[in-house]
Structure formats: C-alpha cells, structure tokens
Design a protein around this motif. Structure first.
Motif, PDB file in Angstrom:
ATOM      1  N   ILE A 103      15.977  22.548 -38.053  1.00  0.00           N
ATOM      2  CA  ILE A 103      16.326  22.317 -36.652  1.00  0.00           C
ATOM      3  C   ILE A 103      16.258  23.656 -35.948  1.00  0.00           C
ATOM      4  N   ARG A 104      15.599  23.689 -34.780  1.00  0.00           N
ATOM      5  CA  ARG A 104      15.506  24.917 -33.986  1.00  0.00           C
ATOM      6  C   ARG A 104      16.081  24.674 -32.606  1.00  0.00           C
ATOM      7  N   ASP A 105      16.805  25.673 -32.128  1.00  0.00           N
ATOM      8  CA  ASP A 105      17.402  25.541 -30.803  1.00  0.00           C
ATOM      9  C   ASP A 105      16.345  25.780 -29.731  1.00  0.00           C
ATOM     10  N   PRO A 106      16.687  25.679 -28.438  1.00  0.00           N
ATOM     11  CA  PRO A 106      15.667  25.820 -27.384  1.00  0.00           C
ATOM     12  C   PRO A 106      14.927  27.153 -27.414  1.00  0.00           C
ATOM     13  N   GLY A 107      15.557  28.196 -27.953  1.00  0.00           N
ATOM     14  CA  GLY A 107      14.889  29.489 -28.041  1.00  0.00           C
ATOM     15  C   GLY A 107      14.065  29.667 -29.295  1.00  0.00           C
ATOM     16  N   GLY A 108      14.054  28.666 -30.166  1.00  0.00           N
ATOM     17  CA  GLY A 108      13.270  28.747 -31.392  1.00  0.00           C
ATOM     18  C   GLY A 108      14.040  29.255 -32.592  1.00  0.00           C
ATOM     19  N   ALA A 109      15.311  29.607 -32.419  1.00  0.00           N
ATOM     20  CA  ALA A 109      16.102  30.096 -33.547  1.00  0.00           C
ATOM     21  C   ALA A 109      16.470  28.933 -34.451  1.00  0.00           C
ATOM     22  N   GLU A 110      16.429  29.168 -35.738  1.00  0.00           N
ATOM     23  CA  GLU A 110      16.741  28.125 -36.710  1.00  0.00           C
ATOM     24  C   GLU A 110      18.249  27.920 -36.794  1.00  0.00           C
ATOM     25  N   VAL A 111      18.684  26.680 -36.629  1.00  0.00           N
ATOM     26  CA  VAL A 111      20.098  26.333 -36.658  1.00  0.00           C
ATOM     27  C   VAL A 111      20.486  25.727 -38.003  1.00  0.00           C
ATOM     28  N   TRP A 112      19.563  24.984 -38.601  1.00  0.00           N
ATOM     29  CA  TRP A 112      19.815  24.311 -39.880  1.00  0.00           C
ATOM     30  C   TRP A 112      18.498  24.153 -40.596  1.00  0.00           C
ATOM     31  N   ASN A 113      18.510  24.209 -41.935  1.00  0.00           N
ATOM     32  CA  ASN A 113      17.300  23.885 -42.691  1.00  0.00           C
ATOM     33  C   ASN A 113      17.677  23.262 -44.015  1.00  0.00           C
ATOM     34  N   ALA A 114      16.722  22.565 -44.633  1.00  0.00           N
ATOM     35  CA  ALA A 114      16.961  21.853 -45.884  1.00  0.00           C
ATOM     36  C   ALA A 114      16.934  22.781 -47.090  1.00  0.00           C
ATOM     37  N   GLY A 115      16.514  24.044 -46.888  1.00  0.00           N
ATOM     38  CA  GLY A 115      16.520  25.007 -47.977  1.00  0.00           C
ATOM     39  C   GLY A 115      15.446  24.781 -49.019  1.00  0.00           C
ATOM     40  N   ILE A 116      14.272  24.312 -48.591  1.00  0.00           N
ATOM     41  CA  ILE A 116      13.181  24.041 -49.533  1.00  0.00           C
ATOM     42  C   ILE A 116      11.882  24.631 -48.999  1.00  0.00           C
ATOM     43  N   THR A 117      10.868  24.691 -49.842  1.00  0.00           N
ATOM     44  CA  THR A 117       9.507  25.041 -49.437  1.00  0.00           C
ATOM     45  C   THR A 117       8.545  24.229 -50.281  1.00  0.00           C
ATOM     46  N   GLY A 118       7.320  24.089 -49.820  1.00  0.00           N
ATOM     47  CA  GLY A 118       6.280  23.443 -50.607  1.00  0.00           C
ATOM     48  C   GLY A 118       6.214  21.945 -50.520  1.00  0.00           C
ATOM     49  N   ALA A 119       6.951  21.334 -49.601  1.00  0.00           N
ATOM     50  CA  ALA A 119       6.882  19.880 -49.445  1.00  0.00           C
ATOM     51  C   ALA A 119       5.554  19.487 -48.812  1.00  0.00           C
ATOM     52  N   SER A 120       5.105  18.248 -49.082  1.00  0.00           N
ATOM     53  CA  SER A 120       3.847  17.738 -48.533  1.00  0.00           C
ATOM     54  C   SER A 120       4.072  16.784 -47.373  1.00  0.00           C
ATOM     55  N   TYR A 121       5.220  16.109 -47.375  1.00  0.00           N
ATOM     56  CA  TYR A 121       5.499  15.156 -46.307  1.00  0.00           C
ATOM     57  C   TYR A 121       6.982  14.823 -46.308  1.00  0.00           C
ATOM     58  N   ALA A 122       7.406  14.107 -45.262  1.00  0.00           N
ATOM     59  CA  ALA A 122       8.760  13.561 -45.191  1.00  0.00           C
ATOM     60  C   ALA A 122       8.646  12.083 -44.866  1.00  0.00           C
ATOM     61  N   ALA A 123       9.733  11.336 -45.083  1.00  0.00           N
ATOM     62  CA  ALA A 123       9.697   9.900 -44.792  1.00  0.00           C
ATOM     63  C   ALA A 123      11.110   9.384 -44.610  1.00  0.00           C
ATOM     64  N   VAL A 124      11.240   8.380 -43.758  1.00  0.00           N
ATOM     65  CA  VAL A 124      12.496   7.641 -43.604  1.00  0.00           C
ATOM     66  C   VAL A 124      12.302   6.330 -44.358  1.00  0.00           C
ATOM     67  N   LEU A 125      13.064   6.119 -45.410  1.00  0.00           N
ATOM     68  CA  LEU A 125      12.918   4.925 -46.229  1.00  0.00           C
ATOM     69  C   LEU A 125      13.717   3.769 -45.639  1.00  0.00           C
ATOM     70  N   ASP A 126      13.372   2.562 -46.034  1.00  0.00           N
ATOM     71  CA  ASP A 126      14.086   1.383 -45.540  1.00  0.00           C
ATOM     72  C   ASP A 126      15.498   1.276 -46.100  1.00  0.00           C
ATOM     73  N   THR A 127      15.837   2.121 -47.052  1.00  0.00           N
ATOM     74  CA  THR A 127      17.212   2.198 -47.550  1.00  0.00           C
ATOM     75  C   THR A 127      18.102   3.036 -46.636  1.00  0.00           C
ATOM     76  N   GLY A 128      17.489   3.778 -45.708  1.00  0.00           N
ATOM     77  CA  GLY A 128      18.236   4.718 -44.874  1.00  0.00           C
ATOM     78  C   GLY A 128      18.213   6.129 -45.402  1.00  0.00           C
ATOM     79  N   ASN A 129      17.527   6.328 -46.538  1.00  0.00           N
ATOM     80  CA  ASN A 129      17.415   7.666 -47.121  1.00  0.00           C
ATOM     81  C   ASN A 129      16.286   8.426 -46.430  1.00  0.00           C
ATOM     82  N   PHE A 130      16.568   9.604 -45.954  1.00  0.00           N
ATOM     83  CA  PHE A 130      15.588  10.482 -45.309  1.00  0.00           C
ATOM     84  C   PHE A 130      15.183  11.516 -46.351  1.00  0.00           C
TER      85      PHE A 130
END
Length: 783
Positions: A103-130
């Motif tokens: 998540i980045r604020d309006p100035g581009g500063a990072e406010v939160w991150n998942a703490g990972i690298t190297g992912a290929s994609y993201a998805a919202v599953l029908d279980t509600g798991n992101f």
C-alpha cells in the motif's frame, strides 16, 4: 543551488505503469487499485472483493479490505491490511513488478507490504482468501494467515494464531478483546489493555490441553478444535442447518468480546435479509468475564447486561452518564460533584442513596461488614466520603466500594442490592458549600472593617496565597490538559515498583535517565517498558516534559516509539514508552559484527518514513531536532522507531521556520543552528543525511583515531563520491558491493541532504521518493 533538472525530478510523483485493475481472475504484476475510483479485485464468482473502503467515522481515510460486494448496503469487512494505519485519499494498492503486495500513500511512500518478493500473480479466491502466489500456484502470502477479527469457511488457525476484535463497530483499530490458539493447546479469550495489548486473565478457555491444536472452520458449518491426528476435540460454534452452499458464514470476535458465528442467505442481497447469529461463545460474558485488573466487560463505573438483540449492552448506573455516548467502552462518570473529605467523614446533606437491584461490582470492595442490615449498609456509605457504593446480599453482609468501579454486571443471576451515593437533586455540593460560606460573610465583614490596615494586610496575604496557588495550578494544568489518547497516568510508586526502584539503567541523556521496567513486575510474562525519568528541578526538564508529551500524543506511526503513559507527581516528570528489545541503532551499527545490508536498507527506509510522517502528515508539524543513531530504536523485528521527542519543536500550522536555542548533537547539527536565523524541518534532513552515511558505512560520523582525510565521514564520503570511489565506503561488505548502484544512490542523496543551504536540501517527502528509486538523483554539488 539545485539544478533545474533536479527540481523537476523532485516534483515527479512515483511512477506506476497504468495496468488496469482486474474485476476477477488473476491479478497480474504491476496491477493496482486506488481509493479514487472505487476499483476493486473480485473473486471468480464475485462473492468477495478486495479494495479500499472509507472509515465509517472519517470518510477521508481508507482501509485495504476484503468484503462481500453482493450485499447491498452492507460492506461487511472480513479482513483488513492496515487496520491501525488507515491511508488518505488517492492512496494505492499495488502488486509490484518484483512480486510484492504493498500500500502506498498519495506521495508514493510505502505504508504496508506483505514482506515478499518473486510472486507471479495475486488472486481473490471464492473462499475470501486473498493470496499472492508464484507461477505454480504456491502461495507466498495469504490473508488467511494474517486474520484480523474474522475467520471464514475453509480457514484454519494454528498454534499462535489470533483474532483481535475491533474497538467499535465504526472503529477498526485493535480493540479490547483477543482470541488466541495458544502453545499449550488451548483456545483462550482475553481482555486486553490498549494501547499495549497487554492481556489480562482469560475469561473463556477450551481447556483442551492438546499440543499443536488447530481451529478449523469446516464447510459443514462447524468451527471445531482439531487434534494433530485429525479428530474433533470440541466444537466452538455450529450452524450445520445453514448450508455453506446457500448461506454466507463467518465467525467474528466482536467489539463486545463475544465470538459469534453469523449466517446470511446468499440469495438475499437486501438489508432485511441480514446477518443472523447462529451460535456464540461465551454464552454469557457478563457472568464469565471478571478481571482483577482492568474494567471488565464494560468500561469503568458502567455495568454489563444484554440488550434485546442479544448483544452486550453497557449501561451507566443511576447518577452516572457515559464519558462518550458513542464509545461506551470508555465507561461512565458521576453527574455530581465529588464529596470533600474531612478526617474521612462528610456532611451527608448534599447526597442521597439510590438502590438498584441485581447489580454488583464484585472486585471493588475496600470494607466488609457482618452482621449488617440494608439500612445500616446504606448509612455506612453515605457517611463515608471515600465510599461511592455499598452492596448488600439481603442478609447480614455489606460491602463498601470506591471509584473507579469495575466488572459491573446486572441481571437475575446477581442476588444483591446496590446502593449508590449520588447528588441530592438541586441541592448540589457546590451550593451547599456556598451557603456555608455565606454564613461567615457578615461577621467576617465586621471584623475586617475594624481596621483599614488589617484589611490591607489580610487582602495582601490572601492575594499572595492565591497567586502562589495559581502559579502551581497553572504549571500542573500545562501538562494535565494535554489530550491523553489512551495514555495511562502512573503514580510514582507504581513506576518505582515497575522498575524495581529504578535499578536497571538503559541509557542516560542530557535531560534524564531511562530505566527498564515491567507493567506487572510480579508476572514473569509481563511486557517490558522503558521509563524515562527526567532530571528534577531543571527548567529545561519541565519544558522537555511538556514538549514531549504534547508531541508524541499526537503521533501514531509504525516507525515512531509509542508513548504509553506518564507520571506528573510533585516534582517528578516521568515518561513511559514501549520497550524496544533490540536497543538503539548506535548499538546495532557500531559493533564488531557488521549488520546485514538488506536489514540496514529497511532500517533506513523506516527512519525516512517516520521523519516524513513527523514533517508532513501530523496535524501539527513536528521537528525532531536531534536525529542520531542513539535516538533510533529497534523492535523485536528490527523495525526502526524514532524516539526521544524531548528536543522536538512544534511548528504551528502555516509556519515554516521557527527561532529557538541551539539544539541537537555535535556532528549531526545543521549549519543554520550557528547562524542567528530561523530553523525549519530541513535541520532534520541534514541530520538524516549524516545518518544515511553512517548506515551505509557502519561507522560513526566522527572517528578521531582515523587519518585526517577519513576522520569526518561527511567529508570523506564527499571525497569518495568526487573521485568515483564510493566502494571504499562499503569495503569488505560483500552484499553492499553487489548492490553498489543503490549504495551510490544513497550517497548522492546524503550529499544533497547535508548541503549547507537549507533551500538546497530536499524535503523528507522527496527523500523517500529518491530512496526508493522513484526519481533520479542528479549529481550533487560538493557540500
């Protein structure tokens, strides 16, 4: 002066390629959603969405959340990324090109991150798991692994997992209750203390005592405790008559401390077909939650009961009202003036006793009488100025209680009668005292009229006493009127006990000494605290105390040390902070073992974000004035937290410069301190520039034992940059040498920060953009 190219680049915001947000399916790298256009990422069947939702209490701030988009008029949130750090409008959530979610604020500063690298994609599953995953479908991160207050079907909570309730229905911050799958193999519910999260005694337990226990939300509609062998040890809640195919299910630890299993028809999208409680634990929190420390299920002086909808209802007893009707958990206050004690007794004509059946505050007794009937039980309290309430069991027992009252509960299960001492109608305590004073008015006038000289002497004496009292009251009022925002006011005795007589010194500074202590020194698992005792009888110490409390109480950021409380008792001025287990950045950097390069980079980013918050994102700008490694502390995860606002100088809105005495520490002080001119937030930028070089090179700014050309780090770094030998600054640091382009960027940034003219230095907002590589940094002039 800065080049036109540099100034142009500083105006550029963070560049994100315009990858469109996806409504469903996989989320590709470089995709983003914003607060501005109501964009969201959806699950394949559209049952769940990920996006920004405005806070119910303040629509100018947003949370990145998972919710049910099909439910009209009901954005029921099941997960949030930034519950304690909402972002402003025009913020973005990005799946970055290097495979991290942030998540980045309006100035581009990072406010939160998942703490990972190297992912290929993201998805919202029908279980509600992101989820964020690699190409073969293996998840690197998932929201199910970082639950907030809700668990969904197919979700599992393993050992150490927890749910923390919201503070209120419209306040998503960490609340007063926690549910934990503990290492001993039990599911426990705790009352916790904000803002530290310190947990009191458990008020509900599964008593399963099974190692590696799991809490599993089954598709059958049960939430079970499962052993390592897969057998069901116990069922927490059940709604098997409502199929998960036809009904939405969720289990939520609500703000009142009750875990409820909710169901709702999937075919009903109207508000009328809303959530229904199918099951819940504990069955009666008003009876089951009794804590020897803390207020209990409801706030101090209030009592717990059920409303008609089955929710916990906190109420005030007769003669009391809520401190905040919209935040009933904060408790109740008397609607009458407190009695004035004289030798422990009082004139009872200003008060009366009112009775309330089936009400008790079981742990507030300070005196127990037996035998004693109801009438005498009332009289004992009425005639005792310390007594706020007496309680009779209808037989021979009577208990007297004093404020604040805790663990209040009312219901048919309480077989007692409470007698509350309240104001006597219009005959208030103030009027009673005024009438007594009026009786002395005539004879007093006659006596004073006997002598003009006597009049003059008496009046002068009275004025002198009043002036002296007023000065003392004013001094105390300066501190006592500060808005506390959950600050605890400690007594000196409490802190003396917490620190074991101020025995363990953590550090010393110009204005006082910091000691290690514990919130509950009698419990081995009690959280540690840092207690800063300011030096006595120094005007600067009093001034620092006021500045520090006023500054810190207005701040809330992951890169700032949080103030937990204070003591303002007599001549004592003490501040209580979170304890930072990893010590100071100075201890970490200037050691025989060089810290890891990547960790130093993260620490550098954290300091920059914390300073940017102080300069640009507070309601009132705060200049720290003493940025140095000793004033940056590290928590358990080595997250940098700026400390010691004792030298902070507040700038009122609209000001950009302020005159003040010279402050700061040698080696980190900007040149303008020594010129008889105003200073601005750019003094912190200068100090930050020095800090950048120290973090890069792992050496102090001034090393007298080194040869002359290397003795002052800022001069040597400038020489290294000018001669193209930046590698000398990180000699022997393999990881940094392999990342030499970033090292060069940091050194160039530092050179801009330590420019002699404040106008040539960037702001901290610009610094964060340059640190993250979002704008190019031109060659700096030699400082």
């Amino acid at each position: 002066m800065a080049s036109p190219l540099f100034l142009l680049l500083l105006l550029l915001g963070p560049f994100i390629s315009p990858g469109a947000s996806q409504s469903s399916g996989n989320i590709t790298l470089n995709s983003f959603i914003t607060t501005a256009d109501n964009s969201s990422w959806r699950s394949p069947f559209g049952d769940f969405a990920v996006g920004f939702l405005p806070l119910p209490s303040n629509s100018s701030f947003f949370l990145l959340a998972v919710w049910y988009p099909k439910l009209a008029g009901d954005a029921t949130v099941v997960w949030t990324a930034n519950r304690d750090n909402p972002v402003a409008a025009n913020s973005t959530a990005v799946l970055t090109v290097n495979g991290n979610l942030c998540i980045r604020d309006p100035g581009g500063a990072e406010v939160w991150n998942a703490g990972i690298t190297g992912a290929s994609y993201a998805a919202v599953l029908d279980t509600g798991n992101f989820i964020v995953a690699v190409a073969d479908g293996i998840s690197l991160w998932e929201s199910f692994g970082y639950s907030t207050d809700t668990i969904l079907p197919t979700q599992t909570l393993g050992s150490g997992s927890k749910l923390v309730a919201k503070l209120a229905d419209d306040d998503f911050g960490d609340g007063r209750f926690k549910m934990v799958v503990d290492d001993a193999g039990d599911l426990q519910f705790y009352l916790i203390a904000a803002p530290t999260g310190y947990q009191y005694t458990s008020y509900w337990s599964s008593n399963s005592n099974t190692s590696n226990l799991k809490l599993v939300f089954n598709l059958s509609g049960t939430i079970d405790l499962i052993s390592p062998a897969g057998s069901v040890i116990a069922t927490l809640t059940s709604a098997t008559t409502k199929s998960t195919a036809d009904y939405y299910h969720r289990g939520t630890l609500d703000p009142d401390g009750v875990f409820r299993h909710y169901v709702r028809p999937k075919t009903s999208t109207t508000v009328d077909g809303g959530w229904v409680t199918a099951d819940f634990k504990p069955t009666d929190i008003c009876q089951q939650l009794v804590s020897d420390v803390g207020s209990g299920a409801c706030g101090f002086n209030s009592y717990c009961g059920d409303d008609q909808s089955g929710r916990v209802s906190c109420q005030c007893p007769d003669g009391y009202s809520f401190l905040d009707p919209n935040r009933t958990y904060r408790g109740c206050k008397p609607d009458f003036a407190a009695p004035v004690c004289s030798a422990g007794n009082m004139d009872d004509s200003g008060f009366r006793m009112v009775s309330m059946r089936n009400l008790d505050y079981p742990l507030c007794d300070y005196e127990h009488f037996n035998p004693m009937g109801e009438d005498d039980c009332q009289k004992e309290c009425l005639n005792d100025c310390l007594c706020a309430m007496s309680v009779s069991d209808g037989g021979n027992n009577c208990w007297k209680k004093k404020l604040p009252l805790s663990n209040g509960r009312k219901g048919s299960f309480v077989s007692r009668i409470a007698f509350l001492k309240v104001g006597n109608g219009n005959n208030t305590l103030l009027e009673h005292h005024q009438s007594k004073n009026r009786k002395w008015l005539v004879p007093g006038s006659v006596i004073l009229g006997c002598s003009v000289l006597l009049n003059f002497v008496c009046i002068s004496a009275v004025m002198a006493v009043l002036h002296s009292r007023r000065r003392k009251q004013t001094q105390n009022r300066i501190v006592n009127c500060i808005p506390h925002l959950n600050l605890k006011s400690f007594t000196y005795k409490e802190l003396e006990e917490a620190t074991k007589g101020f025995g363990e010194v953590l550090g010393k500074g110009a204005f006082g000494t910091v000691y290690k202590g514990y919130l509950d020194p009698h419990r081995a698992s009690a959280p540690a605290i840092a207690v800063k005792k300011l030096r006595e009888h120094e005007p600067a110490s009093e001034k620092e105390f006021i500045n520090e409390v006023r500054s810190i109480v207005q701040t809330h950021h992951k890169n700032l040390v949080r103030l937990l409380g204070y003591c303002n008792e007599g001549a004592e001025r003490i501040l209580v902070y979170q304890y930072m287990s990893k010590g100071s950045l100075a201890d970490y950097l200037f050691n025989s073992v060089r810290p890891a390069w990547n960790q130093r980079v993260e620490i550098l980013f954290g300091i920059a974000r914390g300073l940017r918050y102080l300069h640009d994102e507070c309601g009132t700008q705060i200049i720290h004035c003493d940025i140095k490694p000793q004033n940056v502390l590290l928590d358990d995860e080595f997250v940098a937290r700026i400390s010691d606002f004792g030298l902070a100088k507040l700038l009122m809105a609209g000001q950009t410069r302020t005159m003040t005495e010279i402050r700061g520490t040698k080696g980190y002080v900007a040149p303008e301190w020594f010129k008889n001119t105003g200073i601005s937030a750019k003094v912190d930028v200068y100090s930050f520039g020095v800090l950048v070089l120290e973090i890069v090179s792992c050496r102090r700014n001034v090393e007298k034992e080194m040869e002359d050309e290397k003795a002052v780090l800022t001069f040597w770094a400038s020489d290294c940059y000018a001669t193209g030998r930046i590698d000398l600054l990180v000699a022997g640091d393999v990881a940094a040498m392999m990342d030499i382009r970033r090292v060069e960027r940091f050194v160039k940034l530092a050179m801009w920060c330590v420019q002699e003219e404040p106008g040539q230095r960037p702001t901290m907002a610009q610094v964060t953009l340059m640190l993250e590589g979002q704008v190019e940094i031109p060659a700096p002039p030699r400082p």
